[in-house]
Design a protein around this motif. Structure first.
Motif, PDB file in Angstrom:
ATOM      1  N   GLY A  51       0.811  -1.220   0.000  1.00 11.07           N
ATOM      2  CA  GLY A  51       0.000   0.000   0.000  1.00 11.07           C
ATOM      3  C   GLY A  51       0.842   1.267   0.000  1.00 11.07           C
ATOM      4  N   ALA A  52       2.127   1.122  -0.294  1.00 19.17           N
ATOM      5  CA  ALA A  52       3.045   2.269  -0.210  1.00 19.17           C
ATOM      6  C   ALA A  52       2.805   3.253  -1.354  1.00 19.17           C
ATOM      7  CB  ALA A  52       4.491   1.781  -0.249  1.00 19.17           C
ATOM      8  N   ALA A  53       2.879   4.544  -1.029  1.00 21.30           N
ATOM      9  CA  ALA A  53       2.848   5.573  -2.072  1.00 21.30           C
ATOM     10  C   ALA A  53       4.230   5.627  -2.713  1.00 21.30           C
ATOM     11  CB  ALA A  53       2.490   6.914  -1.452  1.00 21.30           C
ATOM     12  N   TRP A  54       4.275   5.657  -4.027  1.00 20.30           N
ATOM     13  CA  TRP A  54       5.564   5.651  -4.718  1.00 20.30           C
ATOM     14  C   TRP A  54       5.424   6.340  -6.057  1.00 20.30           C
ATOM     15  CZ3 TRP A  54       6.259   3.109  -9.494  1.00 20.30           C
ATOM     16  CH2 TRP A  54       5.168   2.322  -9.906  1.00 20.30           C
ATOM     17  N   GLN A  55       6.543   6.663  -6.616  1.00 18.70           N
ATOM     18  CA  GLN A  55       6.558   7.166  -7.990  1.00 18.70           C
ATOM     19  C   GLN A  55       7.805   6.653  -8.688  1.00 18.70           C
ATOM     20  OE1 GLN A  55       6.500  11.421  -7.723  1.00 18.70           O
ATOM     21  NE2 GLN A  55       8.504  11.527  -6.752  1.00 18.70           N
ATOM     22  N   PRO A  56       7.736   6.490 -10.000  1.00 19.36           N
ATOM     23  CA  PRO A  56       8.931   6.023 -10.702  1.00 19.36           C
ATOM     24  C   PRO A  56       9.989   7.110 -10.727  1.00 19.36           C
ATOM     25  CG  PRO A  56       7.148   6.467 -12.264  1.00 19.36           C
ATOM     26  CD  PRO A  56       6.587   6.691 -10.895  1.00 19.36           C
ATOM     27  N   GLY A  57      11.232   6.714 -10.487  1.00 14.90           N
ATOM     28  CA  GLY A  57      12.333   7.663 -10.608  1.00 14.90           C
ATOM     29  C   GLY A  57      12.711   7.815 -12.068  1.00 14.90           C
ATOM     30  N   ARG A  58      13.832   8.505 -12.300  1.00 20.54           N
ATOM     31  CA  ARG A  58      14.274   8.734 -13.687  1.00 20.54           C
ATOM     32  C   ARG A  58      14.464   7.432 -14.441  1.00 20.54           C
ATOM     33  NH1 ARG A  58      19.202  12.895 -13.254  1.00 20.54           N
ATOM     34  NH2 ARG A  58      18.314  14.162 -11.624  1.00 20.54           N
ATOM     35  N   SER A  59      14.914   6.405 -13.726  1.00 18.65           N
ATOM     36  CA  SER A  59      15.178   5.116 -14.372  1.00 18.65           C
ATOM     37  C   SER A  59      13.939   4.234 -14.413  1.00 18.65           C
ATOM     38  CB  SER A  59      16.273   4.383 -13.594  1.00 18.65           C
ATOM     39  OG  SER A  59      15.809   4.114 -12.278  1.00 18.65           O
ATOM     40  N   GLY A  60      12.850   4.725 -13.823  1.00 16.74           N
ATOM     41  CA  GLY A  60      11.632   3.925 -13.772  1.00 16.74           C
ATOM     42  C   GLY A  60      11.529   3.077 -12.523  1.00 16.74           C
ATOM     43  N   MET A  61      12.600   3.061 -11.714  1.00 12.37           N
ATOM     44  CA  MET A  61      12.560   2.262 -10.489  1.00 12.37           C
ATOM     45  C   MET A  61      11.662   2.935  -9.447  1.00 12.37           C
ATOM     46  SD  MET A  61      14.243  -0.486 -10.914  1.00 12.37           S
ATOM     47  CE  MET A  61      13.644  -0.468 -12.610  1.00 12.37           C
ATOM     48  N   PRO A  62      10.926   2.128  -8.675  1.00 16.78           N
ATOM     49  CA  PRO A  62       9.972   2.705  -7.715  1.00 16.78           C
ATOM     50  C   PRO A  62      10.672   3.399  -6.544  1.00 16.78           C
ATOM     51  CG  PRO A  62       9.439   0.407  -8.238  1.00 16.78           C
ATOM     52  CD  PRO A  62      10.820   0.667  -8.756  1.00 16.78           C
ATOM     53  N   LEU A  63      10.326   4.658  -6.320  1.00 13.02           N
ATOM     54  CA  LEU A  63      10.847   5.430  -5.191  1.00 13.02           C
ATOM     55  C   LEU A  63       9.717   5.644  -4.194  1.00 13.02           C
ATOM     56  CD1 LEU A  63      12.987   8.087  -7.111  1.00 13.02           C
ATOM     57  CD2 LEU A  63      13.640   5.797  -6.323  1.00 13.02           C
ATOM     58  N   LEU A  64       9.966   5.266  -2.949  1.00 12.32           N
ATOM     59  CA  LEU A  64       8.928   5.346  -1.924  1.00 12.32           C
ATOM     60  C   LEU A  64       8.783   6.775  -1.408  1.00 12.32           C
ATOM     61  CD1 LEU A  64       9.721   2.189   0.256  1.00 12.32           C
ATOM     62  CD2 LEU A  64       8.007   2.440  -1.552  1.00 12.32           C
ATOM     63  N   GLU A  65       7.553   7.212  -1.353  1.00  8.18           N
ATOM     64  CA  GLU A  65       7.288   8.521  -0.772  1.00  8.18           C
ATOM     65  C   GLU A  65       7.700   8.489   0.696  1.00  8.18           C
ATOM     66  OE1 GLU A  65       3.170  10.556  -0.143  1.00  8.18           O
ATOM     67  OE2 GLU A  65       3.610  10.458  -2.292  1.00  8.18           O
ATOM     68  N   GLY A  66       8.385   9.523   1.145  1.00  8.22           N
ATOM     69  CA  GLY A  66       8.782   9.603   2.551  1.00  8.22           C
ATOM     70  C   GLY A  66      10.128   8.974   2.860  1.00  8.22           C
ATOM     71  N   ALA A  67      10.728   8.290   1.873  1.00 11.75           N
ATOM     72  CA  ALA A  67      12.075   7.744   2.105  1.00 11.75           C
ATOM     73  C   ALA A  67      13.032   8.911   2.347  1.00 11.75           C
ATOM     74  CB  ALA A  67      12.537   6.915   0.909  1.00 11.75           C
ATOM     75  N   ILE A  68      13.972   8.749   3.270  1.00 10.59           N
ATOM     76  CA  ILE A  68      14.832   9.894   3.592  1.00 10.59           C
ATOM     77  C   ILE A  68      15.978  10.046   2.586  1.00 10.59           C
ATOM     78  CG2 ILE A  68      14.203   9.843   6.030  1.00 10.59           C
ATOM     79  CD1 ILE A  68      16.828   8.548   6.679  1.00 10.59           C
ATOM     80  N   ALA A  69      16.236   9.010   1.819  1.00 10.48           N
ATOM     81  CA  ALA A  69      17.209   9.086   0.728  1.00 10.48           C
ATOM     82  C   ALA A  69      16.901   7.967  -0.253  1.00 10.48           C
ATOM     83  CB  ALA A  69      18.639   8.946   1.261  1.00 10.48           C
ATOM     84  N   THR A  70      17.196   8.224  -1.519  1.00  7.66           N
ATOM     85  CA  THR A  70      16.987   7.186  -2.541  1.00  7.66           C
ATOM     86  C   THR A  70      18.176   7.146  -3.492  1.00  7.66           C
ATOM     87  OG1 THR A  70      15.809   8.704  -4.033  1.00  7.66           O
ATOM     88  CG2 THR A  70      14.453   7.381  -2.519  1.00  7.66           C
ATOM     89  N   LEU A  71      18.440   5.949  -4.001  1.00  3.38           N
ATOM     90  CA  LEU A  71      19.499   5.745  -4.992  1.00  3.38           C
ATOM     91  C   LEU A  71      18.904   4.905  -6.102  1.00  3.38           C
ATOM     92  CD1 LEU A  71      22.155   4.446  -2.446  1.00  3.38           C
ATOM     93  CD2 LEU A  71      22.291   6.664  -3.578  1.00  3.38           C
ATOM     94  N   GLU A  72      19.048   5.330  -7.325  1.00  5.74           N
ATOM     95  CA  GLU A  72      18.622   4.509  -8.467  1.00  5.74           C
ATOM     96  C   GLU A  72      19.875   3.928  -9.105  1.00  5.74           C
ATOM     97  OE1 GLU A  72      15.458   6.249 -11.024  1.00  5.74           O
ATOM     98  OE2 GLU A  72      15.713   7.939  -9.661  1.00  5.74           O
ATOM     99  N   CYS A  73      19.877   2.621  -9.270  1.00  2.17           N
ATOM    100  CA  CYS A  73      21.114   1.937  -9.663  1.00  2.17           C
ATOM    101  C   CYS A  73      20.909   1.037 -10.871  1.00  2.17           C
ATOM    102  CB  CYS A  73      21.611   1.068  -8.505  1.00  2.17           C
ATOM    103  SG  CYS A  73      21.855   1.993  -6.982  1.00  2.17           S
ATOM    104  N   THR A  74      21.935   1.002 -11.704  1.00  7.42           N
ATOM    105  CA  THR A  74      22.009   0.043 -12.805  1.00  7.42           C
ATOM    106  C   THR A  74      22.955  -1.073 -12.382  1.00  7.42           C
ATOM    107  OG1 THR A  74      21.796   1.891 -14.338  1.00  7.42           O
ATOM    108  CG2 THR A  74      22.564  -0.199 -15.264  1.00  7.42           C
ATOM    109  N   VAL A  75      22.521  -2.309 -12.550  1.00  9.67           N
ATOM    110  CA  VAL A  75      23.374  -3.436 -12.152  1.00  9.67           C
ATOM    111  C   VAL A  75      24.548  -3.523 -13.129  1.00  9.67           C
ATOM    112  CG1 VAL A  75      23.508  -5.944 -11.838  1.00  9.67           C
ATOM    113  CG2 VAL A  75      21.434  -4.705 -11.127  1.00  9.67           C
ATOM    114  N   VAL A  76      25.772  -3.407 -12.575  1.00 10.44           N
ATOM    115  CA  VAL A  76      26.965  -3.502 -13.427  1.00 10.44           C
ATOM    116  C   VAL A  76      27.784  -4.744 -13.105  1.00 10.44           C
ATOM    117  CG1 VAL A  76      27.142  -1.028 -13.916  1.00 10.44           C
ATOM    118  CG2 VAL A  76      28.259  -1.966 -11.873  1.00 10.44           C
ATOM    119  N   GLY A  77      27.363  -5.477 -12.096  1.00 12.61           N
ATOM    120  CA  GLY A  77      28.070  -6.713 -11.757  1.00 12.61           C
ATOM    121  C   GLY A  77      27.266  -7.512 -10.751  1.00 12.61           C
ATOM    122  N   VAL A  78      27.370  -8.819 -10.834  1.00 14.47           N
ATOM    123  CA  VAL A  78      26.723  -9.701  -9.858  1.00 14.47           C
ATOM    124  C   VAL A  78      27.744 -10.745  -9.438  1.00 14.47           C
ATOM    125  CG1 VAL A  78      24.833 -11.295  -9.375  1.00 14.47           C
ATOM    126  CG2 VAL A  78      24.472  -9.430 -11.005  1.00 14.47           C
TER     127      VAL A  78
END
Ligand SMILES: Cc1cc2nc3c(=O)[nH]c(=O)nc-3n(C[C@H](O)[C@H](O)[C@H](O)COP(=O)(O)OP(=O)(O)OC[C@H]3O[C@@H](n4cnc5c(N)ncnc54)[C@H](O)[C@@H]3O)c2cc1C
Length: 179
Positions: A102-129
């Motif tokens: 039920g979390a409020a969210w919006q897509p970030g620049r990369s389309g990844m879900p960013l939670l409303e109210g989060a105190i910091a967010t990072l959008e990341c592309t996987v470059v290694g596993v």
């Protein structure tokens, strides 16, 4: 307590629990739907380029989804978001994770879900596993990031319990800081 050999994974977790961490929700997208999981195994690994690592147990429902999406977001939770930490860790609550808690969210620049109210967010592309032990280490190159200048206290995790910052006094570091 001192145990040198023959310890089990529960003892290992118990000892590691003395290392205080923040709490995040790592999110990704599958078929346009947001997916999330509570994670405290987060670390920055490089400044140039900006890289982070998150460790996901291979059995987690979200792990193959992060592999498939090739991107994830890290949402650092504030203490007001404890209910989301529980829900995204599989607590039997309504609405559950199948409805993104039920979390409020919006897509970030990369389309990844960013939670409303989060105190910091990072959008990341996987470059290694790195598949290691029972976890997959996802190395993410930070493509976008955000933090709230005036934000609530972070939610903390210590010895398998949430911890709240009661004394918000901060003391300057005298040693040399990283970087
Ligand atoms: C503070 C904290 C920090 C944590 N840190 C980490 C960490 O760093 N790394 C880590 O790997 N784990 C971490 N965990 C554990 C992790 O959050 C939970 O174990 C996890 O959320 C459990 O989910 P699961 O899908 O693996 O298993 P279960 O909850 O047992 O899920 C069982 C099944 O339910 C279904 N299901 C679950 N969610 C959905 C959904 N949204 N939509 C549809 N079906 C679904 C799937 O079929 C899944 O296999 C942490 C937990 C806490 C509380």
């Amino acid at each position: 307590m001192s145990i040198e050999a023959g310890f089990d994974s529960d003892t290992f977790r118990k000892v590691m629990g003395h290392f205080v961490t923040g709490v995040t929700v790592v999110t990704t997208v599958e078929n346009g739907e947001p997916q999330g999981i509570t994670v405290n195994a987060l670390s920055s690994v490089s400044l140039e380029p900006p890289l982070v690592v998150v460790a996901l147990d291979r059995r987690r429902y979200i792990t193959p989804k992060v592999h498939a999406a090739g991107s994830f977001a890290v949402n650092v939770l504030g203490e007001h978001q404890q209910v989301l930490a529980d829900c995204f860790a599989g607590a039997p609550v309504e609405p559950g994770r199948e409805r993104f808690c039920g979390a409020a969210w919006q897509p970030g620049r990369s389309g990844m879900p960013l939670l409303e109210g989060a105190i910091a967010t990072l959008e990341c592309t996987v470059v290694g596993v790195h598949e290691i032990g029972d976890h997959d280490l996802f190395i993410g190159r930070v493509a976008a990031l955000h933090n709230e200048e005036h934000h609530p206290q972070p939610l903390l995790y210590y010895r398998r319990r949430y911890l709240r910052v009661e004394r918000s006094e901060s003391i300057a570091i005298e040693g040399r800081q990283e970087g």
